[in-house]
Design a protein around this motif. Structure first.
Motif, PDB file in Angstrom:
ATOM      1  N   TYR A  26      24.162   2.370 -35.048  1.00 37.65           N
ATOM      2  CA  TYR A  26      25.036   1.977 -33.932  1.00 37.65           C
ATOM      3  C   TYR A  26      25.793   3.162 -33.338  1.00 37.65           C
ATOM      4  O   TYR A  26      25.793   3.374 -32.131  1.00 37.65           O
ATOM      5  N   GLU A  27      26.462   3.923 -34.202  1.00 38.26           N
ATOM      6  CA  GLU A  27      27.299   5.029 -33.730  1.00 38.26           C
ATOM      7  C   GLU A  27      26.460   6.101 -33.036  1.00 38.26           C
ATOM      8  O   GLU A  27      26.817   6.602 -31.975  1.00 38.26           O
ATOM      9  N   SER A  28      25.342   6.436 -33.632  1.00 35.44           N
ATOM     10  CA  SER A  28      24.450   7.446 -33.060  1.00 35.44           C
ATOM     11  C   SER A  28      23.936   7.006 -31.682  1.00 35.44           C
ATOM     12  O   SER A  28      23.913   7.794 -30.737  1.00 35.44           O
ATOM     13  N   ILE A  29      23.527   5.757 -31.575  1.00 31.53           N
ATOM     14  CA  ILE A  29      23.026   5.234 -30.289  1.00 31.53           C
ATOM     15  C   ILE A  29      24.122   5.309 -29.237  1.00 31.53           C
ATOM     16  O   ILE A  29      23.887   5.768 -28.108  1.00 31.53           O
ATOM     17  N   GLN A  30      25.322   4.879 -29.581  1.00 26.32           N
ATOM     18  CA  GLN A  30      26.426   4.921 -28.630  1.00 26.32           C
ATOM     19  C   GLN A  30      26.744   6.357 -28.215  1.00 26.32           C
ATOM     20  O   GLN A  30      27.064   6.616 -27.045  1.00 26.32           O
ATOM     21  N   ASN A  31      26.624   7.302 -29.143  1.00 23.19           N
ATOM     22  CA  ASN A  31      26.850   8.712 -28.803  1.00 23.19           C
ATOM     23  C   ASN A  31      25.815   9.204 -27.797  1.00 23.19           C
ATOM     24  O   ASN A  31      26.155   9.911 -26.846  1.00 23.19           O
ATOM     25  N   TYR A  32      24.540   8.854 -28.006  1.00 17.81           N
ATOM     26  CA  TYR A  32      23.501   9.230 -27.039  1.00 17.81           C
ATOM     27  C   TYR A  32      23.783   8.612 -25.675  1.00 17.81           C
ATOM     28  O   TYR A  32      23.651   9.267 -24.636  1.00 17.81           O
ATOM     29  N   LEU A  33      24.161   7.343 -25.658  1.00 12.60           N
ATOM     30  CA  LEU A  33      24.455   6.670 -24.390  1.00 12.60           C
ATOM     31  C   LEU A  33      25.630   7.331 -23.685  1.00 12.60           C
ATOM     32  O   LEU A  33      25.607   7.506 -22.457  1.00 12.60           O
ATOM     33  N   ASN A  34      26.653   7.716 -24.443  1.00  9.20           N
ATOM     34  CA  ASN A  34      27.825   8.377 -23.855  1.00  9.20           C
ATOM     35  C   ASN A  34      27.495   9.777 -23.354  1.00  9.20           C
ATOM     36  O   ASN A  34      27.998  10.206 -22.324  1.00  9.20           O
ATOM     37  N   THR A  35      26.662  10.501 -24.090  1.00  3.59           N
ATOM     38  CA  THR A  35      26.358  11.891 -23.772  1.00  3.59           C
ATOM     39  C   THR A  35      25.250  12.030 -22.732  1.00  3.59           C
ATOM     40  O   THR A  35      25.404  12.741 -21.737  1.00  3.59           O
ATOM     41  N   LEU A  36      24.122  11.364 -22.972  1.00  7.83           N
ATOM     42  CA  LEU A  36      22.949  11.500 -22.108  1.00  7.83           C
ATOM     43  C   LEU A  36      22.819  10.387 -21.068  1.00  7.83           C
ATOM     44  O   LEU A  36      22.139  10.554 -20.066  1.00  7.83           O
ATOM     45  N   GLY A  37      23.425   9.240 -21.379  1.00 12.60           N
ATOM     46  CA  GLY A  37      23.292   8.091 -20.486  1.00 12.60           C
ATOM     47  C   GLY A  37      22.097   7.217 -20.831  1.00 12.60           C
ATOM     48  O   GLY A  37      21.883   6.182 -20.201  1.00 12.60           O
ATOM     49  N   TYR A  38      21.320   7.614 -21.824  1.00 17.87           N
ATOM     50  CA  TYR A  38      20.163   6.834 -22.262  1.00 17.87           C
ATOM     51  C   TYR A  38      19.874   7.141 -23.724  1.00 17.87           C
ATOM     52  O   TYR A  38      20.418   8.079 -24.293  1.00 17.87           O
ATOM     53  N   CYS A  39      18.983   6.338 -24.293  1.00 18.21           N
ATOM     54  CA  CYS A  39      18.583   6.515 -25.682  1.00 18.21           C
ATOM     55  C   CYS A  39      17.175   5.946 -25.835  1.00 18.21           C
ATOM     56  O   CYS A  39      16.678   5.277 -24.915  1.00 18.21           O
ATOM     57  N   TYR A  40      16.544   6.204 -26.966  1.00 12.87           N
ATOM     58  CA  TYR A  40      15.205   5.698 -27.248  1.00 12.87           C
ATOM     59  C   TYR A  40      15.204   4.927 -28.555  1.00 12.87           C
ATOM     60  O   TYR A  40      15.990   5.210 -29.453  1.00 12.87           O
ATOM     61  N   THR A  41      14.285   3.988 -28.653  1.00 16.64           N
ATOM     62  CA  THR A  41      14.049   3.266 -29.894  1.00 16.64           C
ATOM     63  C   THR A  41      12.545   3.070 -30.043  1.00 16.64           C
ATOM     64  O   THR A  41      11.816   3.062 -29.060  1.00 16.64           O
ATOM     65  N   THR A  42      12.102   2.915 -31.260  1.00 15.98           N
ATOM     66  CA  THR A  42      10.692   2.647 -31.537  1.00 15.98           C
ATOM     67  C   THR A  42      10.590   1.254 -32.125  1.00 15.98           C
ATOM     68  O   THR A  42      11.372   0.887 -33.006  1.00 15.98           O
ATOM     69  N   ARG A  43       9.624   0.485 -31.618  1.00 14.07           N
ATOM     70  CA  ARG A  43       9.420  -0.875 -32.113  1.00 14.07           C
ATOM     71  C   ARG A  43       7.996  -1.035 -32.612  1.00 14.07           C
ATOM     72  O   ARG A  43       7.053  -0.572 -31.977  1.00 14.07           O
ATOM     73  N   VAL A  44       7.864  -1.692 -33.753  1.00 14.40           N
ATOM     74  CA  VAL A  44       6.566  -1.866 -34.397  1.00 14.40           C
ATOM     75  C   VAL A  44       6.317  -3.328 -34.732  1.00 14.40           C
ATOM     76  O   VAL A  44       7.223  -4.163 -34.677  1.00 14.40           O
ATOM     77  N   TYR A  45       5.078  -3.613 -35.077  1.00 15.29           N
ATOM     78  CA  TYR A  45       4.646  -4.864 -35.678  1.00 15.29           C
ATOM     79  C   TYR A  45       5.071  -6.087 -34.875  1.00 15.29           C
ATOM     80  O   TYR A  45       4.595  -6.271 -33.762  1.00 15.29           O
ATOM     81  N   LYS A  46       5.978  -6.902 -35.391  1.00 15.83           N
ATOM     82  CA  LYS A  46       6.343  -8.167 -34.739  1.00 15.83           C
ATOM     83  C   LYS A  46       7.185  -7.987 -33.484  1.00 15.83           C
ATOM     84  O   LYS A  46       7.382  -8.938 -32.735  1.00 15.83           O
ATOM     85  N   GLU A  47       7.703  -6.785 -33.242  1.00 16.52           N
ATOM     86  CA  GLU A  47       8.536  -6.580 -32.056  1.00 16.52           C
ATOM     87  C   GLU A  47       7.756  -5.991 -30.878  1.00 16.52           C
ATOM     88  O   GLU A  47       8.326  -5.765 -29.826  1.00 16.52           O
ATOM     89  N   ILE A  48       6.453  -5.778 -31.036  1.00 15.90           N
ATOM     90  CA  ILE A  48       5.630  -5.289 -29.934  1.00 15.90           C
ATOM     91  C   ILE A  48       5.635  -6.346 -28.826  1.00 15.90           C
ATOM     92  O   ILE A  48       5.392  -7.522 -29.077  1.00 15.90           O
ATOM     93  N   GLY A  49       5.931  -5.917 -27.615  1.00 14.37           N
ATOM     94  CA  GLY A  49       5.936  -6.825 -26.472  1.00 14.37           C
ATOM     95  C   GLY A  49       7.198  -7.640 -26.303  1.00 14.37           C
ATOM     96  O   GLY A  49       7.336  -8.396 -25.341  1.00 14.37           O
ATOM     97  N   LYS A  50       8.134  -7.501 -27.216  1.00 13.93           N
ATOM     98  CA  LYS A  50       9.365  -8.307 -27.181  1.00 13.93           C
ATOM     99  C   LYS A  50      10.320  -7.861 -26.084  1.00 13.93           C
ATOM    100  O   LYS A  50      10.968  -8.685 -25.442  1.00 13.93           O
ATOM    101  N   TYR A  51      10.417  -6.563 -25.850  1.00 19.65           N
ATOM    102  CA  TYR A  51      11.371  -6.030 -24.877  1.00 19.65           C
ATOM    103  C   TYR A  51      10.632  -5.554 -23.637  1.00 19.65           C
ATOM    104  O   TYR A  51       9.635  -4.844 -23.731  1.00 19.65           O
TER     105      TYR A  51
END
Length: 100
Positions: A12-37
């Protein structure tokens, strides 16, 4: 009501830091979350932000992933275990805070 996008609590904290600093962030999704977002859709973050999915890219090999060289061996193994080793793709998702 917005669908929630999940993240491990320890990120959580790391993601919020990226959002505050860069304005965006990345995540990787596998298996059952493919196609979910879906790109362009809004999701509720566990810490209260509304996040917009900016881009979803599908990859079949962990070595193709952007920022591969910045990943730890544990991260590579974890993604590979639930994608490449199973003959499945994974998604690399760019997201940002929604301003709407």
């Amino acid at each position: 009501m917005l669908e929630e996008i999940s993240f491990p609590e320890h990120e959580y904290e790391s993601i919020q830091n990226y959002l505050n600093t860069l304005g965006y962030c990345y995540t990787t999704r596998v298996y059952k979350e493919i196609g979910k977002y879906k790109a362009g859709k809004l999701y509720a973050a566990p810490w209260g932000d509304v996040l917009r999915i900016d881009e979803v890219k599908t990859y079949w090999k962990v070595s193709e992933r952007p920022f591969y060289d910045e990943m730890s061996d544990d991260e590579r193994v974890e993604i590979r275990k639930y994608s490449e080793d199973m003959g499945l793709p994974y998604e690399f998702i760019k997201f940002s805070r929604s301003t709407a």
